[in-house]
Write an enzyme that holds these catalytic residues in place. Structure first.
Site, PDB file in Angstrom:
ATOM      1  N   MET A 270       0.838  -1.188   0.000  1.00  0.00           N
ATOM      2  CA  MET A 270       0.000   0.000   0.000  1.00  0.00           C
ATOM      3  C   MET A 270       0.874   1.238   0.000  1.00  0.00           C
ATOM      4  SD  MET A 270      -2.930   1.336  -0.067  1.00  0.00           S
ATOM      5  CE  MET A 270      -3.155   3.105  -0.118  1.00  0.00           C
ATOM      6  N   ASN A 272       0.703   4.357   0.982  1.00  0.00           N
ATOM      7  CA  ASN A 272       0.473   5.482   1.895  1.00  0.00           C
ATOM      8  C   ASN A 272       1.624   6.491   1.814  1.00  0.00           C
ATOM      9  OD1 ASN A 272      -1.647   3.739   3.223  1.00  0.00           O
ATOM     10  ND2 ASN A 272       0.204   2.623   3.802  1.00  0.00           N
ATOM     11  N   GLU A 305       4.860   0.849  -5.682  1.00  0.00           N
ATOM     12  CA  GLU A 305       4.367   1.663  -4.570  1.00  0.00           C
ATOM     13  C   GLU A 305       5.104   2.988  -4.486  1.00  0.00           C
ATOM     14  OE1 GLU A 305       1.658   0.622  -3.494  1.00  0.00           O
ATOM     15  OE2 GLU A 305       1.856  -1.401  -4.268  1.00  0.00           O
ATOM     16  N   HIS A 308       3.750   5.421  -7.055  1.00  0.00           N
ATOM     17  CA  HIS A 308       2.459   5.986  -6.674  1.00  0.00           C
ATOM     18  C   HIS A 308       2.615   7.365  -6.025  1.00  0.00           C
ATOM     19  CE1 HIS A 308      -0.867   3.442  -7.600  1.00  0.00           C
ATOM     20  NE2 HIS A 308      -0.439   2.381  -6.922  1.00  0.00           N
ATOM     21  N   GLU A 327      -3.840   3.054 -10.712  1.00  0.00           N
ATOM     22  CA  GLU A 327      -3.284   1.705 -10.734  1.00  0.00           C
ATOM     23  C   GLU A 327      -2.782   1.292 -12.113  1.00  0.00           C
ATOM     24  OE1 GLU A 327      -2.380   0.368  -8.220  1.00  0.00           O
ATOM     25  OE2 GLU A 327      -3.632   1.153  -6.605  1.00  0.00           O
TER      26      GLU A 327
END
Length: 881
Positions: A270, A272, A305, A308, A327
């Site tokens: 993830m 974050n 990740e 992102h 994504e």
């Protein structure tokens, strides 16, 4: 558990929230079973919202302790609170601060969404709608705010306190055994990007100097004892950071970047902001416990990740319908990164194999949906191969359509124009239309229409007129909710291969837009005429898989075999070999189903032998050429009335024949590459190991006792996990009598390493034969297995359901019933994992009538369960629709 019948959410109904949030302060008083969260949230009415309009916040299984507006307790009749939501009936007209106190039990949170306990640590997972399990909130991606977070916990239990952003302050809490830390993230973000981790963790540190000269502190936090296995992940992170600067001009923007690896995680990882949380399988590696595939996965997921940070965090999604915007785009970026780090042709082939095995079945079944869906009931069920892998292919198609320079200009424009925004697909595509000057309205159909286009290819050569004619026809079948489709825009990269095996020069072409070596199709049928062609060519179409379509070549087998031997495009050379292998496999399956004896084309065997021994080719590419399409791929190609037993028999028959007929070629490969060498997780070493293991496994498939002995010897003498697990899998797959002893020895050696135990479980779940189901059931009672750990479930039950079609699709229906039982059990504790496991039923309608009826009965039994979770009900009902 949310057991209500979900109301469909529709893209057409999107409206901005009535209130905006201009700042969030969170205070976590962590406790194992009774954590307290105090949220101070600044709200302001948006323009157009009436003064006093109710403020409606999302919740999920929450317990409200107190509620204040601007420091004053709200009277009981001023709000309505329930576990799934909070409504403030008459908020102040002017901006105000709402203080919400909630109580949580992290230890009881088996869903692994929101705040939960794992391995003695506190952890959060908030995408897609997990933040509402922490506090009442406007839990939607278009509500961005700046967060400041204070974490307090017992010092002995949680010496490490992490959150998003940069560290601000830390210290002891006077008079207690607790301490605190404050983190501040200066970049506005949606709630799904919030993260917190607290616990007793080991740390691996490093630093990175950005292109503007700033030093960023890097940290990877893991369970104590796993620090030595973080080196490759740290190296991959630093390479990712440098690559994003050079390839996309994107620099990291915080003072620190932290990764935490946990063992209980519903996803792979993830993104974050500044605090990535990973499933530990994508962080931990050394040659004793990780395969080359594991190293490649770590490299790709670390990169994904990190990337992102710009495509997902700095620019996020306006709503969950735009999920592919972050994504699909980020998968494209991580694929390009890996291609630059390793072999671009091998990476492209591997990505297309994944697309065909995971996304094509989705496109062709009841769970089909467009890359940007129009409606959903449960957003967690749309984290699919269509969003990720097909979403990436659509970005790649766009790049092919408009060219590299216009694509780069469009990306730069997107970053400049939408930094800090919650964007849409229309925002994204508009940047490329402006940069290229091209009308991209038809291209948008790739985001709106579900399904895989079929491209029918026919050709004709006129030697008198020296004209070569290609007829290319596209069709797109109906899919759920989309009975009628419009023609797509398809960029077809091509070459015409002459009798000498080289590409012909092309001087004149008509019938379609042609840009260099790309034919642009935008109508149902195009006739493309090449003039001045002195000899009949063989068409090499969709080079590099320039569009995600299913080609139907309609070429003689001799032409496809010619391309397999000579095509200058590595992807199409592999594609040609795969096409012939698929023809042989499907023919063999149908012959077995009819009670006959299949045959193998000797010309294909000879060509495969030549490629296996061609030292001029990348060993990794040669390994891919030796790898047959899998049983699920064969079933998909057959399409209807599939008998999984006949497919399995055909697969093993062809492997046995190739292992026997190519014995000399394969033995020569083993003589060159079969000896152990010092291990390095680089592309060259991985390619050599892949070729040696593919050759040895194919030899063992022949049943030759000497080959089986060589596999046993490789298993016993292996110096790395790649060779060891490949040999173990070969023994199990080929039914060697030595397999049980090898499985026992493997477990005895690695029983204390959970990620390796996952491999042990998966090898057994993939074993052929009717006894596999009983073995898998027995393994669910093994001390190494836990229904609370998603990795264990995916490795054992997931492999059985999705990777062993003959065992899962047993004629007596027992495989379907077993997986249905597991889904129903998991539905009580972790509905997300249950729903993803249920996806294994997606192709049930393609089975022969007896199995089809049993699969349908299993699905109907699931749907009939009272109080079924929304996650599972959504998948089950769509599967039956």
């Amino acid at each position: 558990m949310r057991t209500d019948i979900a109301t469909p959410v529709r893209l057409a109904d999107y409206t901005p929230s009535a209130y905006a949030i201009d700042g969030v302060r969170l205070d976590f008083a962590l406790d194992i079973a009774a954590s307290v969260v105090t949220a101070e949230i600044g709200f302001a009415r948006r323009e157009g919202t009436a003064a006093g309009a109710p403020l409606v916040l999302d919740g999920d299984e929450l317990t409200l302790a107190s509620l204040l507006v601007d420091g004053v307790e709200v009277p009981a009749d001023g709000y309505t609170a329930a576990p799934d939501g909070l409504t403030l009936h008459t908020p102040p007209a002017e901006p105000f601060t709402l203080t919400i106190v909630t109580r949580l039990n992290p230890s009881a949170n088996t869903k692994l969404m929101g705040l939960y306990r794992t391995g003695g640590n506190w952890c959060t997972q908030c995408e897609a709608e997990g933040f509402r399990r922490i506090t009442y909130f406007l839990d939607r991606p278009d509500v961005l705010a700046v967060y400041t977070v204070r974490i307090e916990a017992p010092l002995a239990e949680a010496p490490v306190l992490l959150a998003n952003g940069n560290p601000v302050e830390s210290g002891p809490v006077p008079g207690t055994d607790r301490h605190f830390a404050v983190w501040h993230d200066p970049h506005p973000k949606p709630s799904y990007l919030f993260a917190l981790v607290a616990g007793d963790l080991g740390l691996v540190e490093d630093s990175f100097v950005t292109m503007s000269g700033r030093t960023v502190q890097l940290g990877i936090y893991v369970e104590h004892g796993n620090e030595p296995r973080c080196g490759y992940a740290m190296d991959a992170l630093k390479r990712s950071m440098r690559w994003d600067e050079t390839a996309f001009g994107r620099e990291y923007d915080l003072d620190v970047f932290n990764i935490v690896a946990v063992s209980d995680f519903n996803m792979g990882a993830m993104e974050n902001k500044g605090l990535n949380v990973f499933n530990d399988k994508y962080v931990l590696a050394d040659q004793d416990v990780a395969t080359d595939q594991d190293y490649g996965g770590i490299e790709a997921v670390i990169a994904h990740e990190y990337f992102h940070n710009w495509t997902g965090n700095r620019i996020t999604c306006r709503d969950w319908f735009q999920l592919c915007l972050k994504e699909g785009l980020t998968v494209f970026r991580d694929q390009e990164f890996t291609a630059d780090m390793r072999s671009r042709p091998v990476k492209r082939i591997s990505d297309v194999r994944l697309l065909r095995s995971h996304q094509f079945p989705e496109d062709g079944g009841p769970l089909a949906h467009s890359v940007r869906p129009e409606v959903y009931k449960e957003i967690s069920n749309f984290y699919t191969a269509t969003i990720y892998e097909k979403g990436s292919e659509v970005i790649r198609l766009l790049k092919t359509l408009i060219g590299d320079d216009a694509f780069k200009a469009g990306m730069d424009l997107y970053f400049d124009r939408h930094d800090g925004d919650a964007a849409t697909i229309e925002d994204f595509v508009a940047c490329f239309a402006e940069a290229s000057g091209r009308d991209l309205s038809q291209f948008m159909l790739w985001y709106r229409q579900a399904g895989t286009p079929v491209l029918d290819i026919r050709d004709h050569y006129d030697p008198v007129r020296k004209e070569y004619r290609l007829t290319l026809a596209q069709t797109l079948a109906p899919s759920p909710g989309q009975p009628t489709k419009l023609p797509m825009v398809l960029p077809v990269r091509f070459g015409l291969v002459g009798p000498n095996g080289g590409d012909m020069a092309i001087t004149a072409v008509s019938g379609a837009e042609v840009n260099g070596d790309v034919i642009v199709l935008d109508q149902p049928v195009h006739e493309i005429v090449f003039s001045g062609i002195g000899e009949r060519p063989v068409p090499s179409l969709l080079r590099g898989f320039s569009a995600p379509v299913r080609p139907v070549f309609n070429l003689p087998m001799s032409d496809i075999l010619f391309l397999m031997r000579h095509d200058s495009d590595p992807f199409n050379r592999w594609q040609s070999g795969s096409t012939i292998a698929m023809y042989l496999l499907t023919a063999a399956a149908q012959t077995f189903a009819a009670g006959g004896t299949p045959e193998i084309d000797p010309a294909y065997v000879a060509a495969l032998g030549e490629i296996a021994g061609d030292e001029g080719l990348d060993p990794a590419f040669r390994a891919l050429m030796l790898a047959l399409p899998q049983e699920n791929d064969i079933a998909r190609e057959i399409g209807d009335n599939v008998d999984p037993d006949a497919v399995a028999r055909a697969y093993r028959f062809v492997r046995r024949e190739l292992g026997s007929r190519l014995a000399a070629s394969l033995d020569a490969v083993l003589g060159e590459y079969g000896q152990s060498a010092p291990y390095a997780p680089d592309a060259a070493g991985a390619g050599r190991r892949a070729l040696a293991n593919a050759a040895l496994d194919l030899r063992a498939a022949s049943g030759d006792p000497e080959a089986i002995f060589a596999v046993v010897e490789r298993f016993e003498t292996a110096t790395n996990m790649t060779d060891r697990i490949a040999a173990l899998s070969s023994l199990v797959q080929n039914g060697a009598t030595e397999a049980p002893r090898a499985l026992a020895a493997f477990y005895e050696r690695f029983s204390k390493v959970p990620l390796v135990v996952d491999k042990w479980l998966a090898v057994q779940a993939a074993a052929p034969g009717t006894a596999t189901l009983d073995a898998v059931k027995a393994l669910t009672q093994h001390p190494a297995f836990s229904f609370r750990n998603p990795n264990r479930i995916r490795s054992l039950v997931g492999t059985f359901a999705s990777g062993n079609p003959a065992a899962f699709g047993r004629a007596d229906g027992a495989g379907f019933d077993f997986v249905a039982d597991v889904v129903l059990r998991l539905d009580e504790t972790n509905p997300q994992v249950a729903a993803r496991l249920l996806v294994s039923f997606r192709s049930w309608r393609s089975l022969e009538p007896g199995r089809r009826a049993k699969a349908q009965a299993a699905l109907e039994r699931i749907v009939a369960k009272p109080e079924l979770s929304r996650d599972v009900r959504d998948i089950a009902e769509r599967s039956l629709a």
